[in-house]
Design a protein around this motif. Structure first.
Motif, PDB file in Angstrom:
ATOM      1  N   ALA A  16       0.824  -1.218   0.000  1.00  0.00           N
ATOM      2  CA  ALA A  16       0.000   0.000   0.000  1.00  0.00           C
ATOM      3  C   ALA A  16       0.856   1.265   0.000  1.00  0.00           C
ATOM      4  O   ALA A  16       0.626   2.166  -0.818  1.00  0.00           O
ATOM      5  CB  ALA A  16      -0.957  -0.017   1.190  1.00  0.00           C
ATOM      6  N   TYR A  20       1.250   3.938  -3.205  1.00  0.00           N
ATOM      7  CA  TYR A  20       0.942   5.340  -2.915  1.00  0.00           C
ATOM      8  C   TYR A  20       2.042   6.264  -3.430  1.00  0.00           C
ATOM      9  O   TYR A  20       1.774   7.260  -4.129  1.00  0.00           O
ATOM     10  CB  TYR A  20       0.748   5.483  -1.407  1.00  0.00           C
ATOM     11  N   GLU A 209      -3.713   0.039   3.365  1.00  0.00           N
ATOM     12  CA  GLU A 209      -4.468   0.921   2.481  1.00  0.00           C
ATOM     13  C   GLU A 209      -5.588   1.631   3.227  1.00  0.00           C
ATOM     14  O   GLU A 209      -5.874   2.805   2.981  1.00  0.00           O
ATOM     15  CB  GLU A 209      -5.049   0.083   1.335  1.00  0.00           C
TER      16      GLU A 209
END
Length: 277
Positions: A16, A20, A209
């Motif tokens: 995650a 990002y 996330e």
């Protein structure tokens, strides 16, 4: 997922926080490289990021370092020839080649590259100063250099420092994060002019996330209130050659001569006269 599971690049880029950061960096690169023109563009390292996909130069390549594979975010082929070997595009996108070589001794002629992208490459280099000198050597005058890295002056940088002490680093890095201010000083000493600097990724260094999404509001707030504390940065610099000016055709001033006299031809006058015939 534990913190320990995201310290290597292949795993981290699919996590995650990795997605990002890479999504932000990809968006920045797509916007910047689309307006850079020339003939040859190179991406040094990090095949997980397609830094040149929006660039329209005909000569685009991904350059990877087989010598430092133990600390680099990729695995070289099992069989490589000494020096440089152009291999099938196993890592590079279709239509481009992958070149395996020593990034500290690039196999390209001086002043032959128009655009050079270093996505986190300095953080994995055993000698980032020498790598920057190589970048300066191969770039043409007015060529552009793009550097991406993790910002040590951020929440992510603080967690990385604490994590390394405990043996649990948060982001993959063979060496220490390099502060934005240090990069500026280094490229200035090499004759580059900083064209733009951009920070991003203001959410806290979280693993899941779900929690990263809860802090989405920090993106706009960070851009406005604490822009220099983003977890990642992108620098765009231009190579300047001091004393060289881009001007139009030179106009020669004619001197007034006495009747019956002719000037003694200087070396540059002969060349210009020869070119006119």
């Amino acid at each position: 997922m534990s913190d320990r599971a995201i310290i290597d690049w292949p795993t981290w880029t699919s996590s995650a926080p990795g997605r990002y950061v890479l999504d932000w960096e990809q968006a920045q690169l797509d916007h910047v490289v689309s307006d850079i023109f020339g003939y040859h563009a190179l991406q040094l390292g990090m095949p997980q990021l397609d830094a040149l996909r929006e660039n329209r130069m005909t000569g685009r390549a991904l350059v990877l370092d087989a010598e430092s594979a133990s600390s680099a975010p990729y695995t070289p082929p099992r069989a490589t020839t000494p020096g440089v070997s152009a291999l099938p595009a196993a890592s590079a996108p279709d239509g481009r080649s992958t070149v395996w070589c020593d990034l500290l001794d690039l196999p390209f002629e001086a002043q032959s590259v128009d655009l050079l992208v270093l996505p986190h490459t300095l953080e994995f280099s055993p000698d980032p100063h020498r790598l920057l000198r190589e970048a300066e050597r191969v770039l043409v005058p007015e060529g552009q250099l793009i550097i991406l890295g993790f910002n040590s002056l951020s929440l992510w940088g603080a967690r990385q420092s604490l994590g390394k002490v405990a043996g649990r680093p948060f982001v993959p890095s063979a060496h220490e994060m390099i502060a934005f201010t240090r990069i500026k000083d280094w490229i200035k000493l090499l004759g580059f002019d900083l064209e733009r600097g951009r920070f991003g990724c203001y959410r806290p260094p979280l693993v899941t996330e779900k929690w990263l999404q809860r802090y989405r509001f920090m993106e706009a707030a960070g851009d406005r209130w604490w822009p220099i504390f983003g977890a990642a940065y992108m620098i765009t610099a231009v190579k300047r050659v001091r004393g060289m000016r881009l001007i139009g055709p030179r106009k020669l001033k004619k001197t007034a001569l006495a009747p019956g006299l002719a000037p003694v031809a200087a070396p540059h006058t002969r060349n210009e006269t020869r070119n006119e015939h």
